[in-house]
Motif scaffolding. Structure first.
Motif, PDB file in Angstrom:
ATOM      1  N   LEU A 112       0.838  -1.216   0.000  1.00 42.32           N
ATOM      2  CA  LEU A 112       0.000   0.000   0.000  1.00 42.32           C
ATOM      3  C   LEU A 112       0.867   1.258   0.000  1.00 42.32           C
ATOM      4  O   LEU A 112       0.586   2.223  -0.720  1.00 42.32           O
ATOM      5  N   LEU A 113       1.929   1.228   0.802  1.00 40.30           N
ATOM      6  CA  LEU A 113       2.820   2.391   0.845  1.00 40.30           C
ATOM      7  C   LEU A 113       3.494   2.587  -0.511  1.00 40.30           C
ATOM      8  O   LEU A 113       3.708   3.713  -0.959  1.00 40.30           O
ATOM      9  N   GLY A 114       3.788   1.475  -1.171  1.00 43.32           N
ATOM     10  CA  GLY A 114       4.371   1.535  -2.515  1.00 43.32           C
ATOM     11  C   GLY A 114       3.431   2.247  -3.491  1.00 43.32           C
ATOM     12  O   GLY A 114       3.872   2.991  -4.373  1.00 43.32           O
ATOM     13  N   LEU A 115       2.129   2.010  -3.321  1.00 40.22           N
ATOM     14  CA  LEU A 115       1.169   2.714  -4.187  1.00 40.22           C
ATOM     15  C   LEU A 115       1.279   4.215  -3.978  1.00 40.22           C
ATOM     16  O   LEU A 115       1.245   4.996  -4.932  1.00 40.22           O
ATOM     17  N   LEU A 116       1.400   4.621  -2.710  1.00 40.77           N
ATOM     18  CA  LEU A 116       1.525   6.061  -2.425  1.00 40.77           C
ATOM     19  C   LEU A 116       2.819   6.620  -3.009  1.00 40.77           C
ATOM     20  O   LEU A 116       2.852   7.753  -3.483  1.00 40.77           O
ATOM     21  N   GLN A 117       3.873   5.807  -2.974  1.00 40.60           N
ATOM     22  CA  GLN A 117       5.146   6.276  -3.538  1.00 40.60           C
ATOM     23  C   GLN A 117       5.052   6.426  -5.063  1.00 40.60           C
ATOM     24  O   GLN A 117       5.588   7.356  -5.641  1.00 40.60           O
ATOM     25  N   ALA A 142       6.471   6.329   7.845  1.00 44.19           N
ATOM     26  CA  ALA A 142       7.588   7.274   7.991  1.00 44.19           C
ATOM     27  C   ALA A 142       8.791   6.766   7.217  1.00 44.19           C
ATOM     28  O   ALA A 142       9.459   7.512   6.496  1.00 44.19           O
ATOM     29  N   HIS A 143       9.050   5.469   7.329  1.00 42.12           N
ATOM     30  CA  HIS A 143      10.189   4.871   6.632  1.00 42.12           C
ATOM     31  C   HIS A 143      10.021   4.998   5.118  1.00 42.12           C
ATOM     32  O   HIS A 143      10.989   5.243   4.384  1.00 42.12           O
ATOM     33  N   ALA A 144       8.791   4.849   4.644  1.00 42.86           N
ATOM     34  CA  ALA A 144       8.539   4.958   3.196  1.00 42.86           C
ATOM     35  C   ALA A 144       8.433   6.411   2.740  1.00 42.86           C
ATOM     36  O   ALA A 144       8.281   6.673   1.543  1.00 42.86           O
ATOM     37  N   GLN A 145       8.461   7.310   3.701  1.00 43.50           N
ATOM     38  CA  GLN A 145       8.369   8.756   3.405  1.00 43.50           C
ATOM     39  C   GLN A 145       7.096   9.131   2.660  1.00 43.50           C
ATOM     40  O   GLN A 145       7.099   9.910   1.710  1.00 43.50           O
ATOM     41  N   VAL A 146       5.993   8.537   3.113  1.00 42.61           N
ATOM     42  CA  VAL A 146       4.673   8.926   2.574  1.00 42.61           C
ATOM     43  C   VAL A 146       3.730   9.125   3.747  1.00 42.61           C
ATOM     44  O   VAL A 146       4.017   8.728   4.877  1.00 42.61           O
TER      45      VAL A 146
END
Ligand code: PLP
Ligand code: MN
Length: 388
Positions: A112-117, A142-146
């Motif tokens: 999911l975080l990858g989608l935001l990235q 936070a780690h994914a910066q999103v």
């Protein structure tokens, strides 16, 4: 190196085909009727101009149908139930997605975080019902910066997921609001078990009791200075009660685009079964007669319970025949018995049936055959499967 899998999938029809050329059993959507349902929905929402619609993707799993619905001025974005559904929508360019579930497995959170990235304009939120998950989501985001949106899920009485008291709801909201990398957006209060209470009085009473809780949550949060911008919930059976509440900011109804036998059995205020009077039956399973017996007045078609879901009972004929009876004949068979005076359909002829429950029926098919006036206008791939 991972396992790879592939399979060839047979497409049931081509654009321009008449229904008679469609391979059966096939999932068919009459787009004119679906659009009539969408317009009726908009008409019923006229009195509540500030309440938005976030239709659920789980019912049709088709990004093509999302695009039909995006034409509605009320639609703000879409709900989905699964990480895989969020991926299908984001990849199709849909940029406002609420995943109406808790997501706790790290691999899925990272997807999911990858989608935001990857999709800069994507607004994405998930539900939380446990404080320990809140800090985990926050550190991953936070780690994914999103920034990941979050809503607290409140159990409305269905006994499924969700916090179960005002206190838990308020305290989890405070926690989420304070965490970095998460944006606390509000509360999801979807009352699944109220949708098929048969009378409007019962459905209203169920939602009224949720409103008591939500009003308290809302005022406690405002005292605490925690902004609660969104209160979301409401399905096809109850959405007008949520919309009229002055509490909900959006409704999540999905099945109304299709209708099904179970929703058709809900009643109006006079105790009359709604059937297709409120919502058109736009979804059907097209089947073919493979056996018939004139003496027994029956035919057997190829729409068994692998082609439609039977959790809400057997399907019904799309074109109702007084006195006809539709019976589950097993995995691959549907048995239809006709009354005297009505011709039993011939071998090879087609019969359309309306499924008992639209959502799990859709999940059984690779494609949705979209038609207008009996002609195929689209063959829509479905983001189906168990949804990992
Ligand atoms: N919202 C949530 C969380 C749901 O689980 C569902 C369906 O079960 C819906 C909305 C849509 O409800 P319906 O398809 O009955 O309108
Ligand atoms: Mn359903």
């Amino acid at each position: 190196s991972g396992l790879t899998a592939s399979r060839s999938v047979r497409v049931p029809a081509s654009v321009g085909d008449p229904l008679s050329a469609v391979e059966t059993p096939a999932l068919v959507c009459d787009l004119d009727k679906a659009e009539t349902n969408i317009r009726h929905f908009e008409d019923t929402m006229r009195d509540f101009p500030s309440v938005r619609l976030r239709p659920h993707f789980k019912s049709h799993k088709s990004v093509d149908l999302c695009k039909v619905q995006l034409q509605s001025p009320l639609v703000s974005g879409f709900c989905c139930q699964k990480t895989s559904e969020a991926e299908a929508m984001a990849e199709a360019g849909i940029n406002d997605i609420l995943l109406t579930n808790e997501v706790v497995v790290e691999r899925k959170i990272n997807r999911l975080l990858g989608l935001l990235q990857r999709h800069e304009t994507l607004r994405l939120a998930v539900l939380v019902d446990d404080p320990s998950e809140a800090s985990k989501l926050s550190s991953f985001a936070a780690h994914a910066q999103v920034e990941l949106g979050v809503l607290v899920e409140l159990d409305c009485g269905g006994g499924r997921c969700g916090v179960t008291s005002v206190q838990e709801c308020v305290s989890l909201a405070q926690t989420l609001h304070a965490l970095p990398a998460l944006r606390f957006r509000g509360i999801q209060a979807y009352h699944g078990t109220a949708q098929h209470l048969r009378t409007p009085q019962e459905r209203k009473a169920a939602i009224d009791s949720v409103l008591l809780t939500l009003r308290e949550v809302r005022s406690r949060l405002s005292e605490l200075g925690v902004p609660c911008a969104e209160i979301t919930g409401g399905g096809t059976g109850t959405y007008l009660h949520e919309a009229a509440s002055g509490v909900y900011t959006e409704v999540q109804a999905g099945s109304f685009r299709f209708n099904d036998v179970d929703y058709g059995a809900n009643q109006d205020a006079h105790g009359v079964q709604l059937s297709d009077s409120e919502w058109q039956f736009s979804l059907s399973v097209l089947s073919t007669v493979m056996s018939r017996n004139e003496r027994q007045r029956k035919c057997v078609t190829d729409a068994g319970m692998k082609a439609h879901s039977v959790d809400s009972g057997p399907p019904r004929l799309l074109h109702a025949v007084e006195g006809a009876e539709v019976r589950n004949g097993g995995d691959e068979h549907l048995i239809i018995t006709y009354p005297e005076g009505i011709a039993v359909p011939q071998l090879g002829s087609q019969v359309s049936v309306v499924p008992g429950h639209c959502d799990p029926t859709v999940n059984m098919h690779d494609f949705l055959v979209a038609t207008r006036q009996g002609v195929v206008v689209g063959v829509f791939p479905l983001a189906r499967g168990p949804g990992f």
